[in-house]
Write a protein that holds these residues in place. Structure first.
Motif, PDB file in Angstrom:
ATOM      1  N   LYS A 122       1.752   0.453   1.398  1.00  0.00           N
ATOM      2  CA  LYS A 122       1.502  -0.572   2.402  1.00  0.00           C
ATOM      3  C   LYS A 122       1.765  -1.952   1.804  1.00  0.00           C
ATOM      4  CE  LYS A 122       0.281   1.953   5.853  1.00  0.00           C
ATOM      5  NZ  LYS A 122       1.027   1.962   7.125  1.00  0.00           N
ATOM      6  N   SER A 127      -4.876  -4.578   5.304  1.00  0.00           N
ATOM      7  CA  SER A 127      -5.166  -3.222   5.782  1.00  0.00           C
ATOM      8  C   SER A 127      -6.283  -2.608   4.956  1.00  0.00           C
ATOM      9  CB  SER A 127      -3.917  -2.351   5.696  1.00  0.00           C
ATOM     10  OG  SER A 127      -2.905  -2.822   6.556  1.00  0.00           O
ATOM     11  N   GLN A 145      -2.684   2.650   0.377  1.00  0.00           N
ATOM     12  CA  GLN A 145      -3.957   3.251   0.745  1.00  0.00           C
ATOM     13  C   GLN A 145      -3.962   4.690   0.242  1.00  0.00           C
ATOM     14  OE1 GLN A 145      -3.160   2.428   4.891  1.00  0.00           O
ATOM     15  NE2 GLN A 145      -5.105   1.357   5.116  1.00  0.00           N
ATOM     16  N   LEU A 165     -10.962   8.236   3.638  1.00  0.00           N
ATOM     17  CA  LEU A 165     -10.262   7.081   3.078  1.00  0.00           C
ATOM     18  C   LEU A 165     -10.985   6.615   1.828  1.00  0.00           C
ATOM     19  CD1 LEU A 165      -8.100   4.823   3.247  1.00  0.00           C
ATOM     20  CD2 LEU A 165      -9.737   3.512   4.619  1.00  0.00           C
ATOM     21  N   TYR A 374       1.476   5.058  10.926  1.00  0.00           N
ATOM     22  CA  TYR A 374       0.540   4.169  11.617  1.00  0.00           C
ATOM     23  C   TYR A 374       0.765   2.703  11.239  1.00  0.00           C
ATOM     24  CZ  TYR A 374      -1.802   4.574   7.074  1.00  0.00           C
ATOM     25  OH  TYR A 374      -2.082   4.572   5.722  1.00  0.00           O
ATOM     26  N   ARG A 377      -4.916  -1.664  10.859  1.00  0.00           N
ATOM     27  CA  ARG A 377      -5.541  -2.307   9.705  1.00  0.00           C
ATOM     28  C   ARG A 377      -7.019  -2.009   9.577  1.00  0.00           C
ATOM     29  NH1 ARG A 377      -2.979  -8.445   9.222  1.00  0.00           N
ATOM     30  NH2 ARG A 377      -0.834  -7.771   8.724  1.00  0.00           N
ATOM     31  N   TRP A 379     -10.789   0.138   9.797  1.00  0.00           N
ATOM     32  CA  TRP A 379     -11.387   1.407   9.380  1.00  0.00           C
ATOM     33  C   TRP A 379     -11.295   2.439  10.513  1.00  0.00           C
ATOM     34  CZ3 TRP A 379     -13.721   3.316   4.952  1.00  0.00           C
ATOM     35  CH2 TRP A 379     -14.541   4.440   5.102  1.00  0.00           C
ATOM     36  N   TRP A 382      -7.607   3.565  11.212  1.00  0.00           N
ATOM     37  CA  TRP A 382      -7.053   4.501  10.215  1.00  0.00           C
ATOM     38  C   TRP A 382      -7.573   5.911  10.464  1.00  0.00           C
ATOM     39  CZ3 TRP A 382      -8.266   7.919   6.323  1.00  0.00           C
ATOM     40  CH2 TRP A 382      -7.253   8.204   5.390  1.00  0.00           C
ATOM     41  N   HIS A 383      -8.886   6.042  10.664  1.00  0.00           N
ATOM     42  CA  HIS A 383      -9.460   7.366  10.857  1.00  0.00           C
ATOM     43  C   HIS A 383      -9.059   7.971  12.200  1.00  0.00           C
ATOM     44  CE1 HIS A 383     -12.018   6.050   7.478  1.00  0.00           C
ATOM     45  NE2 HIS A 383     -12.101   7.337   7.220  1.00  0.00           N
ATOM     46  N   GLN A 386      -5.402   9.210  11.683  1.00  0.00           N
ATOM     47  CA  GLN A 386      -5.363  10.370  10.800  1.00  0.00           C
ATOM     48  C   GLN A 386      -5.882  11.617  11.514  1.00  0.00           C
ATOM     49  OE1 GLN A 386      -4.564  10.596   7.190  1.00  0.00           O
ATOM     50  NE2 GLN A 386      -3.371   8.811   7.771  1.00  0.00           N
TER      51      GLN A 386
END
Length: 465
Positions: A122, A127, A145, A165, A374, A377, A379, A382-383, A386
Motif C-alpha cells: 500500500k 490506511s 498491510q 489485521l 480494495y 482506509r 478498520w 478492511w474487515h 476481506q
C-alpha cells in the motif's frame, strides 16, 4: 520452469477447465448460497449491497473495488462505498457461518489448520495498519498491510475461514491515527502469533482437525509453540534454516568419565541436515504427477530447540524434507513438531503439503475474488472487504467441487439447511474416504501428545525415531 512446478501448473490448469453447462444457473445458485451469510444483516439495503459486492468480486472486473463494482451494477458509488467503509455492520457472523460451512463440507478428523500471514502493498500512511514491514508478496521490507489468515485443509478441499489485521505498535499507541481510521477502542496491540491464537481459539472447535501448521514466521516463536502445546494441539511448523537444535538421538561426546554425561552441542538445522548420511533419508511419494510420482526425501530426530535466544524445556521432533531442483541442488525445509514419535514421515509430508495449499487459497482469493483489490482506509472497511472476499472465494470452491462431482450437490450441502454439528458431512456430500493403507491416521488424529521432559530422552538412540 522446474519440472515439479510445471507438473503443478498443469494440474492447476486442469482444475481451471470449466465443463460445458457448469455455469448454467450460477447466479441463482449464488443468491441461494448467500442467504445464510446475509441473514445477519438487519437492513434490506445492506443485504442488497452485500450481494452486489460479492457478485462484483466474482466478476471479470480488472479492479474489484467498491467504485468499479458499483459502476458494474449501474449504481452510484457512494452507497456501496459507505456500506463497505463506514456502515457499522458486524462481519463476525459471516465468518461464523463460513467456518461452520467449511467444517461441515470439508471436515475430516485428521484435517489441518493452517496459519499464514499475507501482506498487501500500500502507498501512503493513512490506511489502517500500514507501515514499512516485511512484505512477502514483494520479497522485501516495504509499505504494506499484513493480515493473518486461518485456513482449513482436508483431502476433500481447502479454504480460508478467518482473518485478523495486524496493527503494529506504532498504530496501536497513536490515538489520532486510530481515530481517523476508525480503530475500535477495545483493540490493543497483539503480535501476529497472538492473533493466530485468537482465531484458533475461536474457530478450532468447529473445524475437525488433528494438526496445526504454518510457515517459519509462525514456527520461529518458542512462545507460540508452547501455547499450542498447552492447548493440546499437534503442530508441524516451519522454522528458519539458522534455528539451533541439540540432537538428542546423537551419541554423547566423549568425556572424562566423571560427572553427568555430556550432551551434543547445539548446531544449526541446516548444518545438521548436511551432516546426515545418505541412509538417513527416506523417500516419500507426495502425490501423483503427470510424468510419475512426485517424491521428496525426509529425515527426523528428537531435538532440544533454541530459538529467539530461548532453549526449549521439552523435546520436539525436527523434521527435514529435501527436494531436488532442476539444477541438481536440493531445497531443504526444516520443521519442528510436537507429535507422537511413532508418526510416520509420510504423515508429516501430508501435513507439510497442507501449508502450501493455503498459499493456493490466497492466490485464488487475490486472483479471482478481489482479496487484494480494495481501496478502503478504515478498520471496518478492511474487515468488511476481506470477509466478503473470503465468502466469494468459498463460493468458487463450492463451484469447483460441483464441477468435479456435479451430482454431489456441493453448492447446497453447506447452506442454510446443512447439519450444524460441523463434524459430519451434510446431505449430498460424498462420504468420507477410508484411509489409504499407506496412511497412519491414528498418529495424526491424536490432538497433541504429552510433552517429554528432557531426561526421558537420554537413553534414546537414533533408531528410536
Amino acid at each position: 520452469m522446474e519440472p515439479r512446478f510445471r507438473v503443478r501448473l498443469e494440474e492447476l490448469l486442469d482444475d481451471a477447465e470449466v465443463p460445458p453447462g457448469l455455469l448454467r444457473g450460477v447466479l441463482p445458485r449464488l443468491e441461494t448460497f448467500l442467504e445464510p451469510f446475509l441473514a445477519s444483516l438487519s437492513r434490506a439495503e445492506q443485504r442488497h449491497n452485500a450481494q452486489h459486492y460479492v457478485q462484483g468480486l466474482l466478476s471479470d472486473l480488472d479492479g474489484k473495488n467498491a467504485e468499479a463494482i458499483a459502476y458494474l451494477h449501474d449504481q452510484e458509488r457512494q452507497a456501496l462505498q459507505k456500506f463497505l467503509g463506514q456502515s457499522l455492520w458486524d462481519h463476525q457472523p459471516l465468518l461464523d457461518e463460513l467456518t461452520r460451512q467449511v467444517g461441515v463440507a470439508l471436515g475430516e478428523a485428521d484435517g489441518v489448520l493452517v496459519l499464514d500471514p499475507s501482506a498487501f502493498p500500500k502507498k501512503g500512511t493513512a490506511s489502517v495498519g500500514v507501515q514499512r514491514q516485511w512484505c512477502g508478496r514483494l520479497g522485501k521490507v516495504d509499505n504494506c498491510q499484513v493480515g493473518i489468515y486461518l485456513g482449513y485443509v482436508s483431502r476433500r478441499e481447502h479454504a480460508l475461514v478467518d482473518v485478523r489485521l495486524y496493527l503494529p505498535k506504532e498504530w496501536a499507541k497513536d490515538r489520532p491515527r486510530r481515530n481517523k481510521a476508525g480503530v475500535p477502542k477495545a483493540i490493543r496491540f497483539r503480535t501476529r502469533h497472538q492473533l493466530a491464537l485468537q482465531m484458533l481459539d475461536q474457530r478450532g472447535a468447529l473445524l475437525p482437525h488433528a494438526w496445526v501448521t504454518g510457515d517459519d514466521e509462525m514456527g520461529r516463536s518458542s512462545w507460540f509453540r508452547k501455547e499450542l502445546r498447552q492447548r493440546k494441539e499437534c503442530y508441524l511448523l516451519a522454522v528458519p534454516s539458522n534455528t539451533q537444535i541439540r540432537d538428542l538421538a546423537a551419541p554423547s561426546p566423549l568425556g572424562s568419565g566423571r560427572g553427568r554425561p555430556r550432551l551434543a552441542p547445539f548446531v544449526g538445522v541446516d548444518d545438521w541436515a548436511r551432516a546426515q548420511a545418505a541412509g538417513a533419508w527416506q523417500t516419500i511419494e507426495v502425490r501423483d504427477g503427470e510424468k510419475g510420482p512426485v517424491v521428496v526425501q525426509g529425515t527426523r530426530t528428537l531435538v532440544q530447540a533454541r530459538s529467539e535466544g530461548r532453549v526449549s524445556e521439552v523435546v520436539e521432533l525436527l523434521v527435514v524434507f529435501r527436494a531436488q531442483q532442476a539444477d541438481g541442488s536440493c531445497k531443504h525445509d526444516y520443521l519442528l513438531a510436537d507429535a507422537p514419535v511413532t508418526t510416520s514421515l509420510a504423515e508429516f509430508a501430508r501435513v507439510f503439503k497442507a501449508e502450501h495449499r493455503i498459499e493456493e487459497c490466497l492466490q485464488r482469493a487475490k486472483g479471482e475474488a478481489g482479496l487484494a483489490d480494495y481501496q478502503v482506509r478504515t478498520w471496518e472497511g478492511w474487515h468488511h472487504h476481506q470477509t466478503l472476499s473470503l465468502v466469494a472465494a468459498w463460493f468458487l470452491t463450492q463451484e469447483t467441487r460441483r464441477g468435479k462431482n456435479p451430482d454431489a450437490g456441493a453448492d447446497s450441502a453447506a447452506g442454510a439447511g446443512a447439519d450444524r454439528g460441523g463434524a459430519e458431512p451434510g446431505p449430498g456430500l460424498p462420504p468420507r474416504r477410508a484411509p489409504s493403507p499407506h496412511r497412519e491416521p491414528l498418529a495424526a488424529t491424536q490432538r497433541g501428545s504429552p510433552a517429554l521432559p528432557l531426561e526421558a530422552t537420554q537413553p534414546l538412540t537414533a533408531t528410536a525415531v
